[in-house]
Design a protein around this motif. Structure first.
Motif, short mmCIF file in Angstrom:
data_model
loop_
_atom_site.label_atom_id
_atom_site.label_comp_id
_atom_site.label_asym_id
_atom_site.label_seq_id
_atom_site.Cartn_x
_atom_site.Cartn_y
_atom_site.Cartn_z
N ILE A 8 43.00 83.51 43.65
CA ILE A 8 42.77 84.95 43.51
C ILE A 8 43.92 85.70 44.20
N ASN A 9 44.40 86.75 43.52
CA ASN A 9 45.58 87.49 43.99
C ASN A 9 46.78 86.55 44.14
N PRO A 10 47.14 85.86 43.05
CA PRO A 10 48.20 84.84 43.13
C PRO A 10 49.57 85.41 43.44
N GLU A 11 49.76 86.72 43.28
CA GLU A 11 51.05 87.31 43.62
C GLU A 11 51.36 87.18 45.10
N ASN A 12 50.33 86.89 45.91
CA ASN A 12 50.52 86.72 47.34
C ASN A 12 50.42 85.26 47.78
N VAL A 13 50.60 84.34 46.82
CA VAL A 13 50.64 82.91 47.11
C VAL A 13 51.91 82.34 46.51
N SER A 14 52.63 81.55 47.28
CA SER A 14 53.81 80.86 46.75
C SER A 14 53.63 79.35 46.91
N TYR A 15 54.35 78.61 46.08
CA TYR A 15 54.28 77.14 46.09
C TYR A 15 55.53 76.62 46.75
N ALA A 16 55.37 75.86 47.83
CA ALA A 16 56.50 75.29 48.56
C ALA A 16 56.67 73.84 48.18
N GLY A 17 57.83 73.48 47.64
CA GLY A 17 58.10 72.11 47.28
C GLY A 17 58.57 71.30 48.48
N GLY A 18 59.35 70.26 48.22
CA GLY A 18 59.82 69.42 49.31
C GLY A 18 58.93 68.20 49.46
N SER A 19 59.12 67.47 50.56
CA SER A 19 58.40 66.21 50.76
C SER A 19 56.92 66.44 50.99
N THR A 20 56.55 67.53 51.63
CA THR A 20 55.14 67.88 51.84
C THR A 20 54.92 69.24 51.23
N LYS A 21 54.30 69.28 50.07
CA LYS A 21 54.13 70.52 49.33
C LYS A 21 52.92 71.29 49.87
N SER A 22 52.93 72.60 49.67
CA SER A 22 51.82 73.41 50.17
C SER A 22 51.73 74.72 49.40
N PHE A 23 50.55 75.34 49.50
CA PHE A 23 50.41 76.74 49.14
C PHE A 23 50.74 77.56 50.37
N GLN A 24 51.58 78.58 50.19
CA GLN A 24 51.88 79.50 51.28
C GLN A 24 51.18 80.82 51.00
N PHE A 25 50.13 81.09 51.78
CA PHE A 25 49.41 82.35 51.68
C PHE A 25 50.13 83.37 52.56
N ASN A 26 50.41 84.56 52.01
CA ASN A 26 51.23 85.49 52.78
C ASN A 26 50.38 86.34 53.72
N ASN A 27 51.03 87.28 54.39
CA ASN A 27 50.43 88.04 55.48
C ASN A 27 49.78 89.34 55.01
N SER A 28 49.70 89.54 53.71
CA SER A 28 49.20 90.81 53.19
C SER A 28 47.72 90.98 53.49
N THR A 29 47.33 92.17 53.96
CA THR A 29 45.91 92.47 54.13
C THR A 29 45.36 93.20 52.92
N LEU A 30 46.24 93.67 52.04
CA LEU A 30 45.82 94.23 50.76
C LEU A 30 46.00 93.16 49.70
N SER A 31 45.02 93.03 48.81
CA SER A 31 45.05 91.98 47.79
C SER A 31 45.27 90.62 48.43
N ALA A 32 44.55 90.34 49.51
CA ALA A 32 44.72 89.08 50.22
C ALA A 32 44.28 87.91 49.34
N PRO A 33 45.03 86.82 49.34
CA PRO A 33 44.73 85.69 48.45
C PRO A 33 43.72 84.72 49.04
N TYR A 34 43.05 84.00 48.14
CA TYR A 34 42.17 82.90 48.52
C TYR A 34 41.94 82.06 47.27
N ILE A 35 41.30 80.90 47.41
CA ILE A 35 40.96 80.04 46.28
C ILE A 35 39.45 80.11 46.08
N ASN A 36 39.04 80.43 44.86
CA ASN A 36 37.63 80.54 44.52
C ASN A 36 37.22 79.30 43.72
#
Length: 251
Positions: free
Chosen positions: A50-78
């Motif tokens: 939810i609110n994917p514009e505030n989530v980025s995908y980090a590649g590399g050896s250990t991949k992750s979702f990077q949830f940003n610091n925004s308090t408006l349209s804050a992201p989460y997984i439903n």
């Protein structure tokens, strides 16, 4: 042509009782694009960012979702209401691997970030909550990590694990609950934390509504849930949930 079920590498994690598993480093769980996160357990659940514009995908050896610091349209997984075997589990182990960067949500007297929850605040709707917090306005310090389990009838068992600061370190956080003496346990990076506590039968039906909002399984807290805290700024690596309690060795 039938759709093949996701396969889990045999040496990855213990699969007995596994009811939800997502690993951002596994392309079957997340291919690197899109808003769908796929469960690698035999159940094949699907989460939606939810609110994917505030989530980025980090590649590399250990991949992750990077949830940003925004308090408006804050992201989460439903994960929705369809995660039946998570919702109905009378005993449960919840495992989250992440790095929290800050805890930007709250007000001037209290800051928090929710990590994983099935919780709409009222007793009949609650099952578990994992969140970091402090009682000051400093978003860069989180000395408290709270883990709570609920039985749906007003009973609960909770832990507050304290540290100088839980932020900016990779943490494998595990909480488990099974009815009986000393059957509620918490672990940080595989180390059993003290004390253990007596646990209760987990809420088997946390599926009611409150104020017209469904009590979905969430990575982070969505609108209508307790605190409206969301996950905050963090790197999320993996989640796995069991409908049984793991042994110390398994953790």
């Amino acid at each position: 042509t039938p759709t093949p079920s996701p396969s889990i590498p045999s040496l990855d994690i213990n699969q007995t009782g596994l009811v939800l598993y997502t690993n951002i480093s596994n392309s079957t769980s997340y291919p690197g694009t899109g808003t769908s996160v796929f469960d690698l357990s035999p159940n094949g659940y699907t989460g939606t960012i939810i609110n994917p514009e505030n989530v980025s995908y980090a590649g590399g050896s250990t991949k992750s979702f990077q949830f940003n610091n925004s308090t408006l349209s804050a992201p989460y997984i439903n994960w929705g209401l369809g995660t039946t075997l998570v919702r109905e589990a009378s005993e449960i182990t919840v495992c989250v691997f992440l790095r929290q960067i800050s805890i930007p949500h709250g007000n001037t007297g209290f800051r928090w970030s929710a990590l994983m929850n099935l919780d709409l605040c009222s007793g009949s709707n609650r099952k578990f909550t994992f969140y970091m917090y402090n009682t000051s306005n400093n978003v860069n310090v989180a000395p408290n990590l709270a883990i709570d389990f609920f039985d749906g009838f007003g009973g609960s068992v909770g832990f507050v694990l304290t540290s100088a600061n839980w932020i900016n370190q990779d943490l494998y956080i595990v909480g488990s609950c099974k009815s009986g003496t000393d059957n509620s346990k918490t672990y940080i990076n595989g180390i059993l934390q003290s004390p253990t506590k007596n646990c209760l039968v987990g809420n088997p039906n946390p599926s009611l509504q409150q104020f017209g909002v469904n009590n979905n399984l969430l990575t982070g807290r969505g609108p209508g849930s307790c605190f409206d805290g969301f996950i905050g700024e963090s790197n999320l690596y993996s989640i796995h949930i069991y409908n049984r309690t793991l042994t110390d060795a398994e953790v």
